[in-house]
Motif scaffolding. Structure first.
Motif, mmCIF file in Angstrom:
data_model
loop_
_atom_site.group_PDB
_atom_site.id
_atom_site.type_symbol
_atom_site.label_atom_id
_atom_site.label_comp_id
_atom_site.label_asym_id
_atom_site.label_seq_id
_atom_site.Cartn_x
_atom_site.Cartn_y
_atom_site.Cartn_z
ATOM 1 N N GLN A 167 -15.311 -35.781 -20.062
ATOM 2 C CA GLN A 167 -17.337 -35.985 -20.641
ATOM 3 C C GLN A 167 -17.113 -35.929 -22.169
ATOM 4 O O GLN A 167 -17.934 -36.814 -23.148
ATOM 5 N N HIS A 199 -20.548 -28.422 -20.390
ATOM 6 C CA HIS A 199 -19.970 -27.637 -19.594
ATOM 7 C C HIS A 199 -18.988 -27.782 -18.972
ATOM 8 O O HIS A 199 -17.807 -28.985 -19.503
ATOM 9 N N THR A 200 -18.454 -26.782 -18.038
ATOM 10 C CA THR A 200 -16.987 -27.018 -17.941
ATOM 11 C C THR A 200 -17.149 -26.872 -16.038
ATOM 12 O O THR A 200 -16.611 -25.532 -15.398
ATOM 13 N N PRO A 201 -17.202 -28.231 -15.275
ATOM 14 C CA PRO A 201 -16.765 -27.747 -14.175
ATOM 15 C C PRO A 201 -16.010 -27.312 -13.951
ATOM 16 O O PRO A 201 -15.194 -28.477 -13.653
ATOM 17 N N SER A 230 -13.767 -27.586 -9.611
ATOM 18 C CA SER A 230 -13.798 -27.948 -8.159
ATOM 19 C C SER A 230 -12.635 -26.904 -7.269
ATOM 20 O O SER A 230 -11.520 -26.563 -7.952
ATOM 21 N N VAL A 269 -19.601 -23.597 -12.223
ATOM 22 C CA VAL A 269 -19.715 -24.738 -13.717
ATOM 23 C C VAL A 269 -20.160 -24.088 -14.327
ATOM 24 O O VAL A 269 -20.912 -22.514 -13.928
ATOM 25 N N GLN A 270 -19.211 -23.426 -15.551
ATOM 26 C CA GLN A 270 -19.779 -23.240 -16.546
ATOM 27 C C GLN A 270 -20.012 -23.968 -17.854
ATOM 28 O O GLN A 270 -19.322 -24.920 -18.511
ATOM 29 N N THR A 272 -22.740 -21.640 -9.500
ATOM 30 C CA THR A 272 -21.525 -21.211 -8.177
ATOM 31 C C THR A 272 -21.883 -21.731 -6.970
ATOM 32 O O THR A 272 -22.933 -21.795 -6.911
ATOM 33 N N ALA A 332 -22.763 -25.900 -7.376
ATOM 34 C CA ALA A 332 -21.683 -25.841 -8.173
ATOM 35 C C ALA A 332 -21.649 -27.057 -7.820
ATOM 36 O O ALA A 332 -20.712 -27.859 -8.157
ATOM 37 N N TYR A 356 -22.766 -30.360 -7.654
ATOM 38 C CA TYR A 356 -23.160 -30.314 -8.805
ATOM 39 C C TYR A 356 -21.724 -31.594 -10.004
ATOM 40 O O TYR A 356 -22.229 -32.444 -10.311
ATOM 41 N N LYS A 357 -20.702 -30.856 -9.500
ATOM 42 C CA LYS A 357 -19.306 -31.484 -9.389
ATOM 43 C C LYS A 357 -19.836 -32.764 -9.501
ATOM 44 O O LYS A 357 -19.110 -33.629 -9.514
ATOM 45 N N HIS A 370 -23.490 -34.915 -18.150
ATOM 46 C CA HIS A 370 -22.802 -34.164 -18.323
ATOM 47 C C HIS A 370 -21.926 -34.733 -19.767
ATOM 48 O O HIS A 370 -20.902 -34.370 -20.508
#
Length: 405
Positions: free
Chosen positions: A302, A333-335, A337, A345-346, A360, A364, A367-368, A398
Motif C-alpha cells: 500500500q 485500509h487493511t484488507p 483474506s 477489510v478495516q 466483511t 470484503a 474488494y481484496k 488502495h
C-alpha cells in the motif's frame, strides 16, 4: 545534465512494488528524450505478488507476471541477478556473476524478508514466504502431510504458524481451509487483529474459529526443533511443519555500503526519499525508513508503490534543476483474506489507526481481490502514460497519497 553529450544512468535495485513503480515511472516519462537510461536489476524475471504467496503456499496457481514483457517499449533495461555489493564511492553495484553496473542515481528497493535470525532453529527448521520458491516448498510439505505421507500416520499433523500479524493470519486461514485434515496453530505475542476496530476483530476471531485455527496469543517462541516449537513459558507444541512470519529484516547491503541506516538496517531518507548520507541514492519500499508526521512508515505494498513513484518524480525534478517535493502518505485500509471467499477489510485513518468502517464476508473478499490485482494494472497504465501524465495514475482503491503543492 548535458542533454546532448551525456546520458544519466539510473539503476533501480529490486523489482518489487516500489522498485518496479520507480523504474516504469522514470522510463515512461523519459523514453523519448534519450538523455536518461533506466536499468532494473532483480533476481527473478517474474514479478512476485507477495500478497498472494499464502495462496502459492497452499498449492493454488497465481498469474505469472513477466517483468521484461512489462518493460517492453519503455526503453528500460532489465538485468537478472542478485545484488552482492554496493560501492557508493565508485557508484557501482556488483551482481552475482561479478558484473559491475554503473549508476549516476541509485534507487534502493531490495525489500525485506522474514526475520528468522533471533530464534534458535528458526532459520533451519521453518518455512517462510520470502519467495515463490519458498512458498512452493511449503505447498509440497503440506500436500505430503495432508496425503498421509507424514504427520500422525495419515491423519495429517500440526502446522504451526509463528507470528500473528497479517501474513500469519492470512496464511493460517488459507492452510486451514485448503487442508482441513491438518491442525493449524497460530502463535503470537499479540492477539490477531489487535489493532483493528472491535467489530473487525470480532469477525476475524469468528472466522479463524470457524476454520478450526487454534490461536495462542501472549506467547513467545524461544526455539524451533525439527519436530516442535518451544515457548518461553516452558511448554512445547509438536509440529509437522512450521511457517515463520514473525517480524522482518532487510538486506545488510545498505549498512555495508556506508549508507545511514536505522536500528533495523533500513536506509534513512529525507522528505524527498533521498538517503540522508548519500543524496544520489533514493530508498523506497520496505528497505527505507521514511518518516511521516505520524511516525516511520511500516512496510506494505500500500505504501511501497507510492514511494517508488515519488522517488522517480524526485529524480526527474532534481535533474531538471528543481527542488523535489516532500513525500506525504496516508494509509487507507487493511484488507485481510480469510480463505478464498471470506475476508475482513478495516478502513483506517491516514496514520493507520482503525476507523469504525469495516467490510466483511464475500464483499470484503471481492474488494481484496480487486485491490490485490490493482498494482499490475497500475504498472501497465504507467507504461503507457505520456510524459505529462498524472502523478499517481491508479484507481485510488488502495492508497492515499498526498503531494505537496
Amino acid at each position: 545534465m548535458n542533454t546532448t553529450t551525456t546520458r544519466h544512468e539510473v539503476l533501480v535495485m529490486g523489482a518489487g512494488y516500489a522498485g518496479l513503480g520507480a523504474a516504469i515511472q522514470l522510463a515512461a516519462r523519459t523514453r523519448k528524450r534519450g538523455n536518461l537510461r533506466v536499468t532494473l536489476v532483480n533476481p527473478y524475471d517474474t514479478f512476485t505478488e507477495r500478497l498472494r504467496l499464502h495462496m502459492t503456499a497452499t498449492g493454488q496457481e497465481t498469474a505469472e507476471l513477466n517483468i521484461p514483457e512489462l518493460l517492453e517499449g519503455t526503453g528500460a533495461e532489465f538485468v537478472r541477478g542478485w545484488v552482492t555489493a554496493v560501492d557508493t564511492a565508485a557508484k557501482t553495484v556488483r551482481i552475482d556473476d561479478d558484473r559491475l553496473l554503473r549508476y549516476d542515481t541509485l534507487v534502493y528497493g531490495l525489500g525485506s524478508i522474514a526475520d528468522t535470525a533471533p530464534v534458535p532453529g528458526a532459520d533451519e527448521h521453518t518455512h517462510t514466504l520470502n519467495s515463490p520458491e519458498d512458498a512452493a516448498l511449503l505447498a509440497d510439505r503440506l500436500t505430503r502431510l495432508d496425503g498421509g505421507n507424514g504427520g500422525n500416520g495419515g491423519n495429517g499433523g500440526t502446522v504451526v504458524v509463528g507470528g500473528s500479524g497479517l501474513t500469519g493470519i492470512e496464511a493460517a486461514a488459507e492452510i486451514a481451509e485448503r487442508h482441513p485434515k491438518l491442525r493449524v496453530v497460530l502463535l503470537g505475542r499479540e492477539e490477531p487483529g489487535a489493532s483493528m476496530h472491535p467489530k473487525a476483530k470480532a469477525y476475524l476471531d469468528t472466522a479463524l474459529a470457524r476454520l478450526g485455527v487454534r490461536v495462542r496469543s501472549g506467547v513467545e517462541v524461544v526455539k524451533v526443533l525439527p519436530d516442535r516449537v518451544e515457548l518461553a513459558d516452558g511448554s512445547r507444541i509438536t509440529a509437522a511443519a512450521v511457517l515463520w512470519t514473525s517480524g522482518t529484516r532487510v538486506s545488510p547491503l545498505a549498512a555495508a555500503a556506508g549508507l545511514t541506516v536505522d536500528e533495523r538496517g533500513r536506509v534513512v531518507t529525507d522528505s524527498a526519499l533521498r538517503s540522508v548520507s548519500h543524496p544520489d541514492v533514493y530508498a523506497v519500499g520496505d528497505a527505507a525508513a521514511i518518516r511521516q508526521g505520524y511516525g516511520v512508515m511500516h512496510g506494505t505494498c500500500q505504501g511501497g508503490m507510492p514511494t517508488g513513484v515519488h522517488a522517480a518524480l524526485s529524480i526527474l525534478r532534481v535533474l531538471a534543476g528543481k527542488e523535489p517535493k516532500p513525500f506525504r502518505f496516508g494509509y487507507y485500509h487493511t484488507p485481510v483474506s480469510l480463505g478464498r471467499n471470506d475476508a475482513v477489510v478495516q478502513f483506517t485513518r491516514p496514520d493507520d489507526s482503525p476507523r469504525r468502517i469495516v467490510l466483511t464476508g464475500k464483499r470484503a473478499a471481492q474488494y481484496k481481490e480487486t485491490v490485490t490485482a490493482a498494482p499490475w494494472a497500475t504498472f501497465a497504465r504507467m507504461k503507457k502514460m505520456p510524459a505529462s501524465g498524472a502523478l499517481w495514475p491508479h484507481g485510488g482503491r488502495h492508497t492515499r497519497i498526498r503531494s505537496a503543492k
